[in-house]
Write a protein that holds these residues in place. Structure first.
Motif, PDB file in Angstrom:
ATOM      1  N   ASP A 143      24.126 -22.546  24.559  1.00  0.00           N
ATOM      2  CA  ASP A 143      24.732 -22.056  23.316  1.00  0.00           C
ATOM      3  C   ASP A 143      23.699 -21.879  22.192  1.00  0.00           C
ATOM      4  O   ASP A 143      23.716 -20.876  21.474  1.00  0.00           O
ATOM      5  CB  ASP A 143      25.885 -22.961  22.867  1.00  0.00           C
ATOM      6  CG  ASP A 143      25.535 -24.437  22.877  1.00  0.00           C
ATOM      7  OD1 ASP A 143      25.024 -24.929  23.906  1.00  0.00           O
ATOM      8  OD2 ASP A 143      25.750 -25.109  21.855  1.00  0.00           O
ATOM      9  N   SER A 184      15.596 -24.598  28.397  1.00  0.00           N
ATOM     10  CA  SER A 184      16.421 -25.801  28.284  1.00  0.00           C
ATOM     11  C   SER A 184      17.003 -26.193  29.635  1.00  0.00           C
ATOM     12  O   SER A 184      16.363 -26.027  30.657  1.00  0.00           O
ATOM     13  CB  SER A 184      17.503 -25.632  27.217  1.00  0.00           C
ATOM     14  OG  SER A 184      17.895 -26.902  26.771  1.00  0.00           O
ATOM     15  N   THR A 237      20.552 -21.325  22.513  1.00  0.00           N
ATOM     16  CA  THR A 237      19.674 -20.217  22.908  1.00  0.00           C
ATOM     17  C   THR A 237      20.344 -18.877  22.596  1.00  0.00           C
ATOM     18  O   THR A 237      19.699 -17.940  22.125  1.00  0.00           O
ATOM     19  CB  THR A 237      19.326 -20.338  24.407  1.00  0.00           C
ATOM     20  OG1 THR A 237      18.825 -21.662  24.634  1.00  0.00           O
ATOM     21  CG2 THR A 237      18.275 -19.349  24.824  1.00  0.00           C
TER      22      THR A 237
HETATM   23  C1  LIG Z   1      12.036 -21.279  19.569  1.00  0.00           C
HETATM   24  C2  LIG Z   1      12.287 -22.669  20.044  1.00  0.00           C
HETATM   25  N1  LIG Z   1      12.739 -23.596  19.159  1.00  0.00           N
HETATM   26  C3  LIG Z   1      13.007 -24.848  19.577  1.00  0.00           C
HETATM   27  C4  LIG Z   1      12.812 -25.210  20.880  1.00  0.00           C
HETATM   28  C5  LIG Z   1      13.104 -26.636  21.320  1.00  0.00           C
HETATM   29  N2  LIG Z   1      14.306 -26.656  22.166  1.00  0.00           N
HETATM   30  C6  LIG Z   1      14.217 -26.729  23.507  1.00  0.00           C
HETATM   31  S1  LIG Z   1      15.688 -26.791  24.254  1.00  0.00           S
HETATM   32  C7  LIG Z   1      16.511 -26.739  22.790  1.00  0.00           C
HETATM   33  C8  LIG Z   1      18.011 -26.809  22.768  1.00  0.00           C
HETATM   34  C9  LIG Z   1      18.649 -25.699  23.521  1.00  0.00           C
HETATM   35  O1  LIG Z   1      20.033 -25.822  23.478  1.00  0.00           O
HETATM   36  P1  LIG Z   1      20.969 -24.955  24.385  1.00  0.00           P
HETATM   37  O2  LIG Z   1      20.493 -23.559  24.435  1.00  0.00           O
HETATM   38  O3  LIG Z   1      22.367 -25.148  23.917  1.00  0.00           O
HETATM   39  O4  LIG Z   1      20.761 -25.537  25.846  1.00  0.00           O
HETATM   40  P2  LIG Z   1      21.191 -27.002  26.405  1.00  0.00           P
HETATM   41  O5  LIG Z   1      20.092 -27.944  26.096  1.00  0.00           O
HETATM   42  O6  LIG Z   1      22.458 -27.403  25.749  1.00  0.00           O
HETATM   43  O7  LIG Z   1      21.347 -26.814  27.864  1.00  0.00           O
HETATM   44  C10 LIG Z   1      15.625 -26.667  21.724  1.00  0.00           C
HETATM   45  C11 LIG Z   1      16.027 -26.622  20.314  1.00  0.00           C
HETATM   46  C12 LIG Z   1      12.319 -24.222  21.759  1.00  0.00           C
HETATM   47  N3  LIG Z   1      12.103 -24.451  23.057  1.00  0.00           N
HETATM   48  N4  LIG Z   1      12.095 -22.963  21.312  1.00  0.00           N
END
Ligand SMILES: Cc1ncc(C[n+]2csc(CCOP(=O)(O)OP(=O)(O)O)c2C)c(N)n1
Ligand SMILES: [Mg+2]
Length: 556
Positions: free
Chosen positions: A457, A401, A459
Motif C-alpha cells: 500500500d 518491501s 509503495t
Molecule cells: C523511496 C523509499 N523510501 C523509503 C523506503 C524504506 N521502506 C522500505 S519498505 C517501506 C514500507 C513499504 O510499505 P508497503 O509498500 O505497504 O509494503 P509492506 O511492507 O507493507 O509489505 C519503506 C518505507 C524505501 N525503500 N524507498
C-alpha cells in the motif's frame, strides 16, 4: 538533435512540459508524426523518469527524457539513481538557461550539469543555438555528440546507465517547425543487446567439481544464462524471483532455509554468482565465508556485487567437462529438500475427489472448495495467485518491501519476465516503471500480454502520480494489485519492535494510513476492484480489465 538520437537507435522520447524545453517537446512531436520516434507525455518528471526506466527495461534501449529547467530536472533523480545502480540505459535532455543567465538569480535557474553527481557518468553541455536552422558542421558536431551519449548510456564505454545532455536555449526559445523529415538515411544501430560490460575482465572456464559442492546464485537480472550454467555445472540454482532464471530442473526455491542448514549451505565450497542478489541475508553470508570460492559474473549495475571484496570478477563463465552421477545426487538432494521445506503449499481441494465415483467424496470436494474460496487472502496466497495467472507474453513487476520477499520464498519455477527496481530497492516509481514496460511491450509480438504490478500500500501511494495521464495520451494494459496491510508491515519484523512502544512503532515506522484507495484511483480515471477472499481474487485476476487497481486487504 532528436533526429540524430533516432538515427542512433533511440525509439522513445518521454516529455514533461515546460517553457525552456518547448523546442525539444515540439520537435519531438513533429518527429513522431514523421514516423521517427514514439513520444510519451508524462505530467510530472518523477514519473517520467521511471516511465523511461521501464521503457528501457523492456526494450533494452535507452529512452530520452525531456525536461524543463530547475526542480524539474531534480525530480528525475530517483529514476536516474535506480538506472545507475541497476545498469539500465537512460538519456536525460535537460533544458537550461544559456551561460549569460546563470548565476544571477534568473527565474527557474540552478546548476544542472552535475546535478546527478556520480550517478551520471556522461554529462555534456550543449550551447544554445544561435541561428535558425542547422548548418552542416553543426549537424556533424551534434551527430557525434548524440552518438557518444547513446553509446555511453548503452554501456559501450563503461557500465550502462544514465547520460545527460544539458541543452541551453536562448530567447526566442523556439520557432515554427516546417518540413520535418523522419530519421536520416544513414541510421546506425548500436548494439543494445549487451547489457553486461566485459571491459578487461576474463571469461572463467569452470568444470564441474570433483566433489560436488558448487551452487549457482542468480540475483536480480542474472538472465537465463544462470539456469544453463547451473545445469552444465551440475549445481543447485538459487534463483531470486526477478533473476530471469527462476525455472529449470536445478531450481531451489527454499534456498534461504537450506543455506542456513549445515548439511546443505555448510557443504558449499564454490559459488558462481550472476546478477544482483538483494533478497536474503543468507547469500551475502555465504559469499563472505573463507571456505567458499566465489566467481562473480560482473552485472550491469554501477557496483559489482562482491560482499567479501574478494570474489573473482569475470565477464562470463564457460563450462567445460561433464557432470557425473554425484552431481545429480547433489542437485537432487537440494531440490528434494526445497520441495519438502515448502510443504505441499496450499494444494487446495483434492482434484481427484472432484471426479470421484463416490458421492460423499464429491461432496467433500465441493465443501473444501467453497471453504477455500471464502478464505481471506494472505501475502503468500496473493503472490502465488498473481504468479499463477502470469504467462510468458505478460510482464510482472514486483514492488519492494515484503511482497517481493514473500514471492521469492514461495513461487515455483516458471519462465516469465519479472522486473523489480532492485538497483536501490526504492518504494518509489514502481507503477510508473510498469507503465513504461507496458508501453514498450504493447509494441512487440507479445502485444497481447498484460503487465501486472504487485506491490504494497505505501509503495502504491508513493507513486500515485503514475495514475495521472494526459487526455491525449494512449493508455496501457496494466493491472495494479495492491496488498493492503495498512502501512509498512515490513517494519513489524524489525528487532527493535519488540522493545519499542507499539504507538511509537506505528507512528514512526509502519505509518498506518487510511487512504480510500477506491476513491483515489477512480478519481484518477482508473477502474477499481476489491478482492477480500481467494474466490474474489481468482475472479478479478482473470477478468481482462485494463487500467485497473485491485485492492487486496491482507489477512496477516
Ligand atoms: C523511496 C523509499 N523510501 C523509503 C523506503 C524504506 N521502506 C522500505 S519498505 C517501506 C514500507 C513499504 O510499505 P508497503 O509498500 O505497504 O509494503 P509492506 O511492507 O507493507 O509489505 C519503506 C518505507 C524505501 N525503500 N524507498
Ligand atoms: Mg503495507
Amino acid at each position: 538533435m532528436l533526429q540524430e538520437f533516432a538515427s542512433a537507435g533511440v525509439t522513445d522520447v518521454v516529455v514533461s512540459p515546460g517553457s525552456r524545453s518547448q523546442a525539444l517537446a515540439l520537435a519531438a512531436v513533429a518527429l513522431e508524426r514523421a514516423g521517427g520516434i514514439t513520444v510519451h507525455v508524462r505530467l510530472d518528471e518523477r514519473t517520467a523518469g521511471f516511465f523511461a526506466l521501464g521503457l528501457a527495461v523492456e526494450s533494452g534501449r535507452p529512452a530520452a527524457i525531456v525536461t524543463t529547467s530547475g526542480t524539474a530536472v531534480a525530480n528525475l533523480h530517483p529514476a536516474v539513481l535506480e538506472a545507475h545502480h541497476s545498469g539500465v540505459p537512460m538519456i536525460v535532455l535537460s533544458a537550461d538557461r544559456p551561460g549569460e543567465l546563470r548565476g544571477i538569480g534568473s527565474n527557474q535557474t540552478t546548476v544542472q550539469p552535475g546535478i546527478f553527481a556520480s550517478a551520471v557518468a556522461f554529462v555534456r553541455e550543449v550551447e544554445a543555438p544561435t541561428a535558425h536552422g542547422v548548418d552542416a558542421s553543426t549537424r556533424q558536431t551534434l551527430r557525434e555528440l548524440v552518438r557518444q551519449t547513446v553509446a555511453a548510456a548503452a554501456g559501450h564505454t563503461g557500465q550502462p546507465g544514465p547520460a545527460q545532455l544539458d541543452v541551453a536555449f536562448r530567447e526566442p526559445l523556439s520557432a515554427t517547425l516546417t518540413d520535418v523529415e523522419g530519421v536520416p538515411d544513414d541510421t546506425i544501430d548500436l548494439d543494445f543487446a549487451r547489457r553486461r560490460v566485459h571491459t578487461g575482465l576474463p571469461v572463467a572456464e569452470l568444470t564441474p567439481d570433483d566433489d560436488p559442492a558448487t551452487v549457482v546464485i542468480a540475483g536480480h537480472d542474472a538472465g537465463e544464462d544462470a539456469e544453463r550454467i547451473a545445469w552444465e555445472l551440475g549445481a543447485p540454482l538459487l534463483a531470486e524471483v526477478s533473476s530471469g532464471a527462476r525455472f529449470g530442473r536445478n531450481l531451489v526455491v527454499a534456498y534461504r532455509e537450506l543455506l542456513r542448514d549445515p548439511e546443505f549451505g555448510g557443504r558449499v565450497r564454490r559459488a558462481v554468482v550472476l546478477g544482483h542478489p538483494t533478497l536474503s541475508r543468507e547469500v551475502p553470508a555465504l559469499l563472505q565465508r573463507a571456505d567458499v570460492e566465489v566467481v562473480t559474473v560482473r552485472g550491469a549495475g554501477a557496483d559489482p556485487f562482491d560482499p567479501s571484496r574478494a570474489s573473482r570478477l569475470v565477464a562470463d563463465v564457460r563450462v567445460t567437462g561433464r557432470t557425473a552421477p554425484s552431481h545429480r545426487a547433489w542437485v537432487g538432494r537440494w531440490v528434494a529438500a526445497s520441495r519438502s521445506a515448502l510443504g505441499d503449499g496450499d494444494a487446495g481441494p483434492d482434484l481427484g475427489a472432484k471426479r470421484s465415483e463416490d458421492r460423499a467424496e464429491r461432496s467433500r470436494f465441493l465443501k473444501d472448495e467453497v471453504a477455500l474460496r471464502r478464505r481471506p487472502v494472505d501475502r503468500a496466497m496473493l503472490a502465488e495467485a498473481v504468479w499463477g495467472v502470469t504467462w510468458p507474453h505478460d510482464r510482472l513487476v514486483l514492488g519492494a518491501s515484503q511482497i517481493i520477499r514473500v514471492a521469492d520464498a514461495h513461487v515455483l519455477g516458471k519462465k516469465i519476465r519479472v522486473h523489480a527496481n532492485r538497483g536501490l530497492a526504492g518504494i518509489d516509481g514502481t507503477v510508473s516503471t510498469a507503465l513504461g514496460i507496458a508501453a514498450a511491450l504493447e509494441r512487440t509480438s507479445a502485444a497481447v500480454g498484460t503487465t501486472r504490478v504487485l506491490l504494497g500500500d505505501l509503495t502504491l501511494l508513493h507513486d500515485v502520480g503514475a495514475f495521472v495521464t494526459g487526455t491525449r495520451e494512449p493508455t496501457h494494459r496494466v493491472q495494479v494489485i495492491v496488498g493492503n496491510d495498512d502501512g509498512g508491515a515490513i517494519f513489524r519484523g524489525l528487532e527493535v519492535a519488540e522493545t519499542t512502544p507499539p504507538e511509537d512503532m506505528a507512528r514512526m515506522m509502519t505509518t498506518p494510513q487510511h487512504v480510500d484507495v477506491e476513491r483515489v484511483v477512480t478519481g484518477l480515471g482508473w477502474e477499481y476492484r476489491r478482492a477480500a477472499t481467494w474466490g474474489d481474487l481468482e475472479r478479478v485476476l482473470t477478468d481482462p480489465a485494463e487500467r485497473v487497481v485491485i485492492e487486496v486487504p491482507l489477512a496477516d
